[in-house]
Design an enzyme around this catalytic site. Structure first.
Site, PDB file in Angstrom:
ATOM      1  N   GLY A  19       0.848  -1.311  -0.038  1.00 10.66           N
ATOM      2  CA  GLY A  19      -0.053  -0.139  -0.062  1.00 10.66           C
ATOM      3  C   GLY A  19       0.984   1.218   0.064  1.00 10.66           C
ATOM      4  N   ALA A  27       3.958   7.662   3.070  1.00  4.53           N
ATOM      5  CA  ALA A  27       4.653   8.244   4.089  1.00  4.53           C
ATOM      6  C   ALA A  27       5.806   7.643   4.951  1.00  4.53           C
ATOM      7  CB  ALA A  27       3.701   8.939   5.110  1.00  4.53           C
ATOM      8  N   ASP A  44       2.295  -2.041  -4.355  1.00  2.00           N
ATOM      9  CA  ASP A  44       0.865  -1.817  -4.421  1.00  2.00           C
ATOM     10  C   ASP A  44       0.283  -2.012  -5.828  1.00  2.00           C
ATOM     11  OD1 ASP A  44      -1.663   0.264  -4.394  1.00  2.00           O
ATOM     12  OD2 ASP A  44      -0.359   1.041  -3.043  1.00  2.00           O
ATOM     13  N   VAL A  71      -2.071  -7.604  -2.868  1.00  2.00           N
ATOM     14  CA  VAL A  71      -1.888  -8.165  -1.529  1.00  2.00           C
ATOM     15  C   VAL A  71      -2.877  -9.386  -1.368  1.00  2.00           C
ATOM     16  CG1 VAL A  71      -0.839  -6.394  -0.695  1.00  2.00           C
ATOM     17  CG2 VAL A  71      -3.312  -6.894  -0.366  1.00  2.00           C
ATOM     18  N   ASN A  97       0.644  -3.003   5.254  1.00  4.33           N
ATOM     19  CA  ASN A  97      -0.007  -1.861   5.368  1.00  4.33           C
ATOM     20  C   ASN A  97      -1.060  -1.465   4.492  1.00  4.33           C
ATOM     21  OD1 ASN A  97      -0.466   1.414   5.790  1.00  4.33           O
ATOM     22  ND2 ASN A  97      -0.007   1.159   3.519  1.00  4.33           N
ATOM     23  N   SER A 150      -5.800  -0.797  13.486  1.00  4.07           N
ATOM     24  CA  SER A 150      -6.358   0.661  13.749  1.00  4.07           C
ATOM     25  C   SER A 150      -6.801   0.657  15.051  1.00  4.07           C
ATOM     26  CB  SER A 150      -7.460   0.634  12.582  1.00  4.07           C
ATOM     27  OG  SER A 150      -8.215   1.874  12.684  1.00  4.07           O
ATOM     28  N   TYR A 163     -14.847  -2.580   7.786  1.00  2.91           N
ATOM     29  CA  TYR A 163     -13.493  -2.291   8.264  1.00  2.91           C
ATOM     30  C   TYR A 163     -13.207  -2.560   9.698  1.00  2.91           C
ATOM     31  CZ  TYR A 163      -9.577   1.116   8.554  1.00  2.91           C
ATOM     32  OH  TYR A 163      -8.567   1.506   8.850  1.00  2.91           O
ATOM     33  N   SER A 166     -12.605  -6.202   9.918  1.00  2.00           N
ATOM     34  CA  SER A 166     -11.064  -6.796   9.480  1.00  2.00           C
ATOM     35  C   SER A 166     -10.180  -6.093  10.455  1.00  2.00           C
ATOM     36  CB  SER A 166     -11.081  -5.980   7.960  1.00  2.00           C
ATOM     37  OG  SER A 166     -10.754  -4.574   7.959  1.00  2.00           O
ATOM     38  N   LYS A 167     -10.168  -4.996  10.974  1.00  2.00           N
ATOM     39  CA  LYS A 167      -9.090  -4.423  11.842  1.00  2.00           C
ATOM     40  C   LYS A 167      -8.957  -5.210  13.308  1.00  2.00           C
ATOM     41  CE  LYS A 167      -7.560  -1.738   8.936  1.00  2.00           C
ATOM     42  NZ  LYS A 167      -6.109  -2.010   8.283  1.00  2.00           N
TER      43      LYS A 167
END
Length: 286
Positions: A19, A27, A44, A71, A97, A150, A163, A166-167
């Site tokens: 990612g 970053a 990615d 991925v 990531n 997260s 989401y 998944s986290k």
């Protein structure tokens, strides 16, 4: 937070970041390449984004390899691992990531979209570990596998169930993986990364059509990130510092993470009916 603390020297090593074409992944790649002098493998599915990031970093003297990677596809991740070993050798840091967001009432999200988010957010992490962990164990050298969970991994929320689910899965997997690594070897550090609000395009990138409620929620989340979010650059610096320090729990917003973890613990210990209390958590880092 109770945390392991055996430092790992990332300086000059090889980093693989999935990612990496945008957001926190980009970053992290920039920080690893330009500040830590790492050789960075950018992975990615967005080939145009990869090319943009690679061109900019290469112009600044970074040592890079770009590999278009899905991925969610185990074979694609195995190819990434093979190309990394062939080009750079042993990996010191793997950051699983890559991730996407989906909004909507759970029963209204199409099956294909459920499969997509779980394929990327959950299977993508498992595929990364399967592709890279054996060689990292065999190296005998200190190295790190960082899995992107997260603060959603220690909380609950409506409209973001896919989401959040998944986290939670990534966090549980990382905790179990840590125990397994302790049984096998002390050289592979496992870290669970729990970013708080970070200014990325994750909500802007949602592809599916949203109903009125989900669309409003999306606007609220975008406003929250704009108001309370830290920059992706600052998040990357914080994450890599904590990974280098040997921490399992890696947080961009420690006070918020601590408060949300305590809320979750109280909820579970009392077997309380699910309820939402986000404001006090966000106030913790205000």
């Amino acid at each position: 937070m109770n945390n392991q603390a055996s430092a790992v020297n990332l300086q000059g090593g090889v980093a693989v970041i999935t990612g990496a074409a945008a957001g926190i992944g980009e970053a992290l790649a920039r920080e690893a390449a330009l500040q830590l002098g790492m050789k960075v493998v950018l992975a990615d599915i967005d080939e145009a984004g990869l090319a943009r990031v690679a061109a900019d970093l290469s112009a600044q003297g970074a040592s890079l390899l770009t590999v278009a990677t899905d991925v969610a596809d185990a074979a694609s991740m195995e190819r990434l691992a093979a190309k990394t070993r062939e080009h750079f050798g042993s990996v010191r840091l793997l950051v699983n990531n890559a991730g996407i967001e989906t909004l909507g009432f759970s029963w209204e999200i199409p099956t294909a979209q459920w499969e997509k988010i779980l394929g990327i957010n959950v299977h993508g992490v498992v595929n990364g570990v399967n592709a890279f962990a054996p060689a990292m164990l065999d190296s005998g050298q200190p190295c790190v596998i960082a899995n992107m969970s997260s603060i959603a991994g220690i909380s609950i929320a409506p409209i973001q169930a896919s989401y959040v689910m998944s986290k939670h899965a990534v966090l549980a997997f990382s905790e179990c993986l840590h125990l397994e690594m302790q049984m096998k070897s002390a050289n592979v550090q496992i870290s669970a990364v729990l970013p708080g609000p970070v200014k990325t395009q994750i909500f802007e990138c949602i592809e599916e059509q949203l109903d009125t409620v989900a669309a409003e929620h999306r606007q609220q989340m975008m406003a929250l990130l704009d108001t309370n979010g830290m920059s992706a650059e600052a998040a990357a610096q914080t994450i890599l510092q904590q990974l280098s320090a040997g921490k399992f729990w890696v947080s961009t917003h420690p006070e918020m993470t601590q408060m949300m973890a305590e809320q979750r613990a109280r909820h579970l210990s009392s077997l309380a009916t699910p309820a939402l209390d986000m404001e006090s958590a966000f106030e913790a880092d205000a």
